[in-house]
Design a protein around this motif. Sequence first.
Motif, PDB file in Angstrom:
ATOM      1  N   ASN A   4     -23.122  98.786  22.105  1.00 45.67           N
ATOM      2  CA  ASN A   4     -22.710  97.389  22.038  1.00 45.67           C
ATOM      3  C   ASN A   4     -23.028  96.751  23.385  1.00 45.67           C
ATOM      4  O   ASN A   4     -23.391  97.429  24.345  1.00 45.67           O
ATOM      5  CB  ASN A   4     -21.229  97.254  21.682  1.00 45.67           C
ATOM      6  CG  ASN A   4     -20.329  98.004  22.652  1.00 45.67           C
ATOM      7  OD1 ASN A   4     -20.581  98.038  23.853  1.00 45.67           O
ATOM      8  ND2 ASN A   4     -19.270  98.613  22.135  1.00 45.67           N
ATOM      9  N   MET A   5     -22.903  95.438  23.458  1.00 46.88           N
ATOM     10  CA  MET A   5     -23.338  94.764  24.671  1.00 46.88           C
ATOM     11  C   MET A   5     -22.469  95.125  25.868  1.00 46.88           C
ATOM     12  O   MET A   5     -22.944  95.132  27.015  1.00 46.88           O
ATOM     13  CB  MET A   5     -23.351  93.250  24.453  1.00 46.88           C
ATOM     14  CG  MET A   5     -24.163  92.499  25.491  1.00 46.88           C
ATOM     15  SD  MET A   5     -25.889  93.054  25.631  1.00 46.88           S
ATOM     16  CE  MET A   5     -26.620  92.265  24.202  1.00 46.88           C
ATOM     17  N   LEU A  11     -33.428  96.190  22.188  1.00 44.67           N
ATOM     18  CA  LEU A  11     -32.133  96.689  21.720  1.00 44.67           C
ATOM     19  C   LEU A  11     -32.115  96.816  20.203  1.00 44.67           C
ATOM     20  O   LEU A  11     -31.084  96.616  19.560  1.00 44.67           O
ATOM     21  CB  LEU A  11     -31.013  95.748  22.181  1.00 44.67           C
ATOM     22  CG  LEU A  11     -30.805  95.656  23.696  1.00 44.67           C
ATOM     23  CD1 LEU A  11     -29.851  94.523  24.039  1.00 44.67           C
ATOM     24  CD2 LEU A  11     -30.276  96.973  24.243  1.00 44.67           C
ATOM     25  N   CYS A  50     -25.211  95.127  19.124  1.00 43.67           N
ATOM     26  CA  CYS A  50     -25.127  94.121  20.192  1.00 43.67           C
ATOM     27  C   CYS A  50     -25.024  92.724  19.599  1.00 43.67           C
ATOM     28  O   CYS A  50     -25.889  91.865  19.808  1.00 43.67           O
ATOM     29  CB  CYS A  50     -26.338  94.240  21.114  1.00 43.67           C
ATOM     30  SG  CYS A  50     -26.462  95.829  21.955  1.00 43.67           S
ATOM     31  N   ASN A  73     -29.078  93.921  14.640  1.00 46.48           N
ATOM     32  CA  ASN A  73     -27.833  94.086  15.392  1.00 46.48           C
ATOM     33  C   ASN A  73     -26.656  93.384  14.721  1.00 46.48           C
ATOM     34  O   ASN A  73     -25.620  93.180  15.351  1.00 46.48           O
ATOM     35  CB  ASN A  73     -28.004  93.547  16.816  1.00 46.48           C
ATOM     36  CG  ASN A  73     -28.583  94.573  17.771  1.00 46.48           C
ATOM     37  OD1 ASN A  73     -27.868  95.356  18.383  1.00 46.48           O
ATOM     38  ND2 ASN A  73     -29.901  94.579  17.887  1.00 46.48           N
TER      39      ASN A  73
END
Length: 504
Positions: free
Chosen positions: A209-210, A228, A233, A254
């Motif tokens: 995840n971010m 990514l 994210c 995402n």
Amino acid sequence: MEDTRICFNDNLGTVRWTGSIQGKEGIWVGIEWDDKTKGKHSGSYEGVQYFVTKVPDSGSFLKEPAFLAGLKPGVSIEYAIFDKYADKNAMDFTETYVPTVKNFKKPIELVGTEKIQKRQEQISNLKEIALQSCCVASINEGFGKHLISCEILLLDKNLIISWNQVSQILIEIPQLHTLSLAGNLIEQPLTNPVTHALSILALNNMRLNMTSVIPIISQFPQLQELHLFKNSCNDLNVPIELLSNLKLLNLEDNNITSWQSISDQCKHLPYLEKIIINSNPIRQLQYDGGFENLSALSIENCDLFDWKSIEEIGKIPGKIKELRMARNLNLTETMRLSLFRFNAVARIGSLVMLNGSAVRSQERIEAERYYLRSNADNPDAVNAYRWGELVTKYGPPSEISCKVVSEQDSLSGQNLSKNTITIMIRSLARVSAGKEFKKKLLLSMNVGDLKSMCSKLFGVQTNEMKLSFRDKGNIMPEFLDDNLKNIGYYIMSDDGEIWVEDLS
């Protein structure tokens, strides 16, 4: 052993538990597989929870002997490099013996000093090192002394367990330009950050995840590309200074639901040229400023609801030159692929590439004229961003002819022999979009034979294919829908093109 990354029969996973299972003999190993389809449960057996998988139903139990038999041992990065790239045939082995504890002679091999130097020279000249699926588990100190030329390192699908191991790689290879860690499920956090001049970083398919990405990218103040793909994210709240030098951002798959979250984060990035947001459930795009240098956008397989989003893309001041927007079913299910393409080209005046295929000047003219003619009574189109510009360019829609020209007109002035025609055949089919061939065809060839030829060229079955002809002077396509008719029946000229499309 718990939380150790393993490769078992070429499948990657993480050991989550070892011990005894009620009602079963022996020692068992609980594994969470990277590929959840290999799993059978979430760590329980007959109502007893022995471990908990992070991804539901991705776990299984293996009896320890079977586990050990199928286990592929992890190796150091230095071993993997020399094993793959050193010239083993050039090695000079000298046989000698050493005594064992029982006074037997045991043969050993000594590698000549000159040959060792030769192997090291081979490694030192490598600019790209690809170690995908090599079971790299440890990063030994000093391995980088051999990699004085290495600029690209691909470590996809290995057994790295800690972000500190990644930091050690960066210390060892200070000149590294590109690093890919795709498929490494790294769980141990970064505690020893470094600062590095890395330009391209790929963290695809790593269940990130971010929040977990931020400390990683903080090490790279000169980062230009961040990939990514296939993570989690969807919260893009990142300090803007960490992305200030980005030219490309890949956020494909995402589970991002809002274009606004991307816009808020990225529209003020001064060097951003390309965004990839394929396979996210985004229903609408709306331009609200910024993106001064954005020239490429990929929005394939999203949930775009209507054509207003495409018109909004046309407003971006960076002038979108390359767009990928295939598999947006809400836009494609109501029209043929060729008309879908016409609508996109007409709405974005700066496009030079659409779905991997070049937009030619004649195609743009036809698309824009078709758009005006077919939307004259559509209030949404009349009020759209480019409508006034196109009316100024071509005149009122009522004055634009869409009538198929006569055979005499279409052939006049063309350098066309009596029996043959040389024409470009272009594919818009999914399996070969963008491919094209220039072919000399007999006008007596029938459409069925032409389809057979196109099937071989573009990999589309004849019963799943439709052909159309675009002539320079015509705004509307001429469909080649009778397999028995000669292609000369369809008024072809050297200035035209044959388009190959999927039937549905």
